[in-house]
Design a protein around this motif. Structure first.
Motif, PDB file in Angstrom:
ATOM      1  N   ILE A 109      11.807 -26.497   3.016  1.00 51.51           N
ATOM      2  CA  ILE A 109      12.903 -25.603   3.375  1.00 51.51           C
ATOM      3  C   ILE A 109      13.482 -24.924   2.130  1.00 51.51           C
ATOM      4  O   ILE A 109      13.755 -23.719   2.135  1.00 51.51           O
ATOM      5  CB  ILE A 109      13.991 -26.379   4.138  1.00 51.51           C
ATOM      6  CG1 ILE A 109      13.438 -26.859   5.492  1.00 51.51           C
ATOM      7  CG2 ILE A 109      15.242 -25.523   4.353  1.00 51.51           C
ATOM      8  CD1 ILE A 109      14.372 -27.766   6.278  1.00 51.51           C
ATOM      9  N   GLU A 110      13.627 -25.690   1.070  1.00 49.24           N
ATOM     10  CA  GLU A 110      14.226 -25.153  -0.158  1.00 49.24           C
ATOM     11  C   GLU A 110      13.394 -24.055  -0.796  1.00 49.24           C
ATOM     12  O   GLU A 110      13.934 -23.174  -1.466  1.00 49.24           O
ATOM     13  CB  GLU A 110      14.440 -26.287  -1.165  1.00 49.24           C
ATOM     14  CG  GLU A 110      15.617 -27.190  -0.822  1.00 49.24           C
ATOM     15  CD  GLU A 110      15.807 -28.305  -1.828  1.00 49.24           C
ATOM     16  OE1 GLU A 110      14.790 -28.729  -2.426  1.00 49.24           O
ATOM     17  OE2 GLU A 110      16.944 -28.763  -2.005  1.00 49.24           O
ATOM     18  N   CYS A 112      12.021 -21.491   0.528  1.00 52.02           N
ATOM     19  CA  CYS A 112      12.449 -20.178   1.014  1.00 52.02           C
ATOM     20  C   CYS A 112      13.910 -19.887   0.680  1.00 52.02           C
ATOM     21  O   CYS A 112      14.320 -18.723   0.670  1.00 52.02           O
ATOM     22  CB  CYS A 112      12.218 -20.072   2.518  1.00 52.02           C
ATOM     23  SG  CYS A 112      10.479 -19.863   2.950  1.00 52.02           S
ATOM     24  N   ARG A 113      14.680 -20.924   0.418  1.00 52.06           N
ATOM     25  CA  ARG A 113      16.081 -20.707   0.033  1.00 52.06           C
ATOM     26  C   ARG A 113      16.179 -19.855  -1.228  1.00 52.06           C
ATOM     27  O   ARG A 113      17.076 -19.012  -1.358  1.00 52.06           O
ATOM     28  CB  ARG A 113      16.771 -22.055  -0.188  1.00 52.06           C
ATOM     29  CG  ARG A 113      18.261 -21.945  -0.469  1.00 52.06           C
ATOM     30  CD  ARG A 113      18.895 -23.314  -0.678  1.00 52.06           C
ATOM     31  NE  ARG A 113      20.347 -23.219  -0.682  1.00 52.06           N
ATOM     32  CZ  ARG A 113      21.073 -22.883  -1.745  1.00 52.06           C
ATOM     33  NH1 ARG A 113      20.461 -22.637  -2.889  1.00 52.06           N
ATOM     34  NH2 ARG A 113      22.391 -22.805  -1.662  1.00 52.06           N
ATOM     35  N   HIS A 114      15.229 -20.035  -2.128  1.00 53.06           N
ATOM     36  CA  HIS A 114      15.275 -19.321  -3.400  1.00 53.06           C
ATOM     37  C   HIS A 114      14.903 -17.843  -3.260  1.00 53.06           C
ATOM     38  O   HIS A 114      15.058 -17.070  -4.218  1.00 53.06           O
ATOM     39  CB  HIS A 114      14.359 -20.005  -4.412  1.00 53.06           C
ATOM     40  CG  HIS A 114      14.739 -21.430  -4.699  1.00 53.06           C
ATOM     41  ND1 HIS A 114      15.961 -21.792  -5.208  1.00 53.06           N
ATOM     42  CD2 HIS A 114      14.058 -22.592  -4.522  1.00 53.06           C
ATOM     43  CE1 HIS A 114      16.027 -23.097  -5.345  1.00 53.06           C
ATOM     44  NE2 HIS A 114      14.877 -23.609  -4.937  1.00 53.06           N
ATOM     45  N   PRO A 119      21.710 -17.614   1.017  1.00 50.10           N
ATOM     46  CA  PRO A 119      21.058 -18.631   1.849  1.00 50.10           C
ATOM     47  C   PRO A 119      22.061 -19.581   2.491  1.00 50.10           C
ATOM     48  O   PRO A 119      23.210 -19.713   2.060  1.00 50.10           O
ATOM     49  CB  PRO A 119      20.182 -19.381   0.836  1.00 50.10           C
ATOM     50  CG  PRO A 119      20.914 -19.238  -0.463  1.00 50.10           C
ATOM     51  CD  PRO A 119      21.532 -17.864  -0.433  1.00 50.10           C
ATOM     52  N   VAL A 122      21.225 -26.168   2.606  1.00 50.97           N
ATOM     53  CA  VAL A 122      20.086 -26.955   3.094  1.00 50.97           C
ATOM     54  C   VAL A 122      20.552 -28.214   3.813  1.00 50.97           C
ATOM     55  O   VAL A 122      20.005 -28.578   4.859  1.00 50.97           O
ATOM     56  CB  VAL A 122      19.135 -27.299   1.930  1.00 50.97           C
ATOM     57  CG1 VAL A 122      18.020 -28.233   2.399  1.00 50.97           C
ATOM     58  CG2 VAL A 122      18.526 -26.029   1.348  1.00 50.97           C
ATOM     59  N   ARG A 154      12.906 -23.608   7.535  1.00 48.45           N
ATOM     60  CA  ARG A 154      12.379 -22.758   6.460  1.00 48.45           C
ATOM     61  C   ARG A 154      12.658 -21.282   6.752  1.00 48.45           C
ATOM     62  O   ARG A 154      12.996 -20.505   5.852  1.00 48.45           O
ATOM     63  CB  ARG A 154      10.879 -22.997   6.319  1.00 48.45           C
ATOM     64  CG  ARG A 154      10.203 -22.214   5.215  1.00 48.45           C
ATOM     65  CD  ARG A 154       8.714 -22.470   5.228  1.00 48.45           C
ATOM     66  NE  ARG A 154       8.123 -22.163   6.528  1.00 48.45           N
ATOM     67  CZ  ARG A 154       6.887 -22.502   6.891  1.00 48.45           C
ATOM     68  NH1 ARG A 154       6.126 -23.172   6.047  1.00 48.45           N
ATOM     69  NH2 ARG A 154       6.426 -22.183   8.081  1.00 48.45           N
ATOM     70  N   VAL A 157      16.762 -20.739   6.548  1.00 40.98           N
ATOM     71  CA  VAL A 157      17.513 -20.968   5.317  1.00 40.98           C
ATOM     72  C   VAL A 157      17.810 -19.661   4.583  1.00 40.98           C
ATOM     73  O   VAL A 157      18.802 -19.564   3.845  1.00 40.98           O
ATOM     74  CB  VAL A 157      16.763 -21.965   4.398  1.00 40.98           C
ATOM     75  CG1 VAL A 157      15.551 -21.310   3.734  1.00 40.98           C
ATOM     76  CG2 VAL A 157      17.705 -22.574   3.368  1.00 40.98           C
ATOM     77  N   LYS A 158      17.009 -18.638   4.820  1.00 41.77           N
ATOM     78  CA  LYS A 158      17.260 -17.338   4.193  1.00 41.77           C
ATOM     79  C   LYS A 158      18.445 -16.618   4.831  1.00 41.77           C
ATOM     80  O   LYS A 158      18.858 -15.567   4.351  1.00 41.77           O
ATOM     81  CB  LYS A 158      16.023 -16.447   4.294  1.00 41.77           C
ATOM     82  CG  LYS A 158      14.822 -16.949   3.532  1.00 41.77           C
ATOM     83  CD  LYS A 158      13.779 -15.859   3.373  1.00 41.77           C
ATOM     84  CE  LYS A 158      13.318 -15.294   4.700  1.00 41.77           C
ATOM     85  NZ  LYS A 158      12.365 -14.178   4.542  1.00 41.77           N
ATOM     86  N   ASN A 159      18.946 -17.165   5.937  1.00 40.91           N
ATOM     87  CA  ASN A 159      20.034 -16.522   6.684  1.00 40.91           C
ATOM     88  C   ASN A 159      19.609 -15.140   7.178  1.00 40.91           C
ATOM     89  O   ASN A 159      20.307 -14.133   6.960  1.00 40.91           O
ATOM     90  CB  ASN A 159      21.281 -16.416   5.814  1.00 40.91           C
ATOM     91  CG  ASN A 159      22.544 -16.169   6.618  1.00 40.91           C
ATOM     92  OD1 ASN A 159      22.564 -16.341   7.838  1.00 40.91           O
ATOM     93  ND2 ASN A 159      23.605 -15.762   5.944  1.00 40.91           N
TER      94      ASN A 159
END
Length: 236
Positions: A109-110, A112-114, A119, A122, A154, A157-159
């Motif tokens: 998941i993290e 794609c947060r980046h 975001p 998590v 995943r 997480v990008k919102n």
């Protein structure tokens, strides 16, 4: 057409091949979807569903027509601008989870947060998705339903404003499918993202706000559902 649509598609066409073997897959599609809707897209194999999803996702180029997402015509984008559109606006959920096997559930998941400017937390997602206890496990250590929950996390997480879901329950059993659909329902209500769900499962239309149906590249049904029922209540 929907007033002030979030996703507006006009005159969309797409063909593959050339010369005598050229096949027109989409034949002038017009549709509009409002912000926050759950829209389900039906059609038999070969009707153009996956092509439709790929075009909206900016993964393929159109032959004709326009796709306006949140006020931006993505058919005019290329290169870095198209990459930025996918990073900013889109989340993808697939039938096959496409998780990175050497990363834990949390790390999947993290990753794609980046990619996102704004975001979601998590830890909040892991709790919302029922994955907190599995966060340190690897994909091959959890069930198919939990892997699909991870793939939803995943994507979320990008919102993103738009979630594109390609047969998200196609590889799951009946009980797990209903759990995932109920989870997607909660995700829609909590985060307000617009969802387009491609599926062969006709029952899913009952939990959807908007129903589209393709046949041989033509949109043969475009209806609003005024009697939405909870995902756990649908049967097939």
């Amino acid at each position: 057409m929907t007033a002030n649509p979030y996703l507006e598609i006009s005159g969309l066409t797409k063909s593959y091949g050339s010369g005598d073997i050229r096949t027109q897959v989409l034949k002038g599609i017009d549709a509009s979807i409002s912000k926050g809707e759950v829209c389900v897209l039906f059609g038999p194999s070969g009707s153009g569903k996956s092509t439709f999803l790929n075009l909206v996702g900016g993964l393929e180029t159109v032959d004709g027509g326009s796709i306006v997402v949140n006020g931006q015509d993505i058919t005019t984008l290329s290169g870095r601008d198209l990459v930025e559109y996918r990073r900013r606006e889109l989340g993808f959920i697939f039938q096959f989870y496409n998780l990175v096997p050497d990363l834990t559930i949390r790390e999947n998941i993290e990753v794609c947060r980046h990619l996102a400017k704004d975001p979601l937390p998590v830890d909040d997602l892991l709790n919302s998705l029922g994955l907190w206890e599995q966060r340190k496990k690897f994909p091959n250590q959890v069930s198919g339903g939990q892997q699909q929950r991870c793939s939803i996390g995943r994507a979320l997480v990008k919102n993103p404003g738009l979630l594109l879901c390609d047969e998200p329950t196609g590889a799951l059993d009946y009980k797990t499918s209903k759990e995932i659909l109920a989870l997607m329902e909660r995700v829609n209500k909590r985060y307000g993202c617009t969802m387009v769900i491609v599926t062969h499962n006709d029952a899913i239309k009952h939990m959807s706000n908007h129903i589209l149906r393709l046949r041989d590249g033509v949109l043969v049904e475009d209806e609003m559902n005024d009697s939405v029922i909870p995902a756990f209540e649908i049967e097939w």
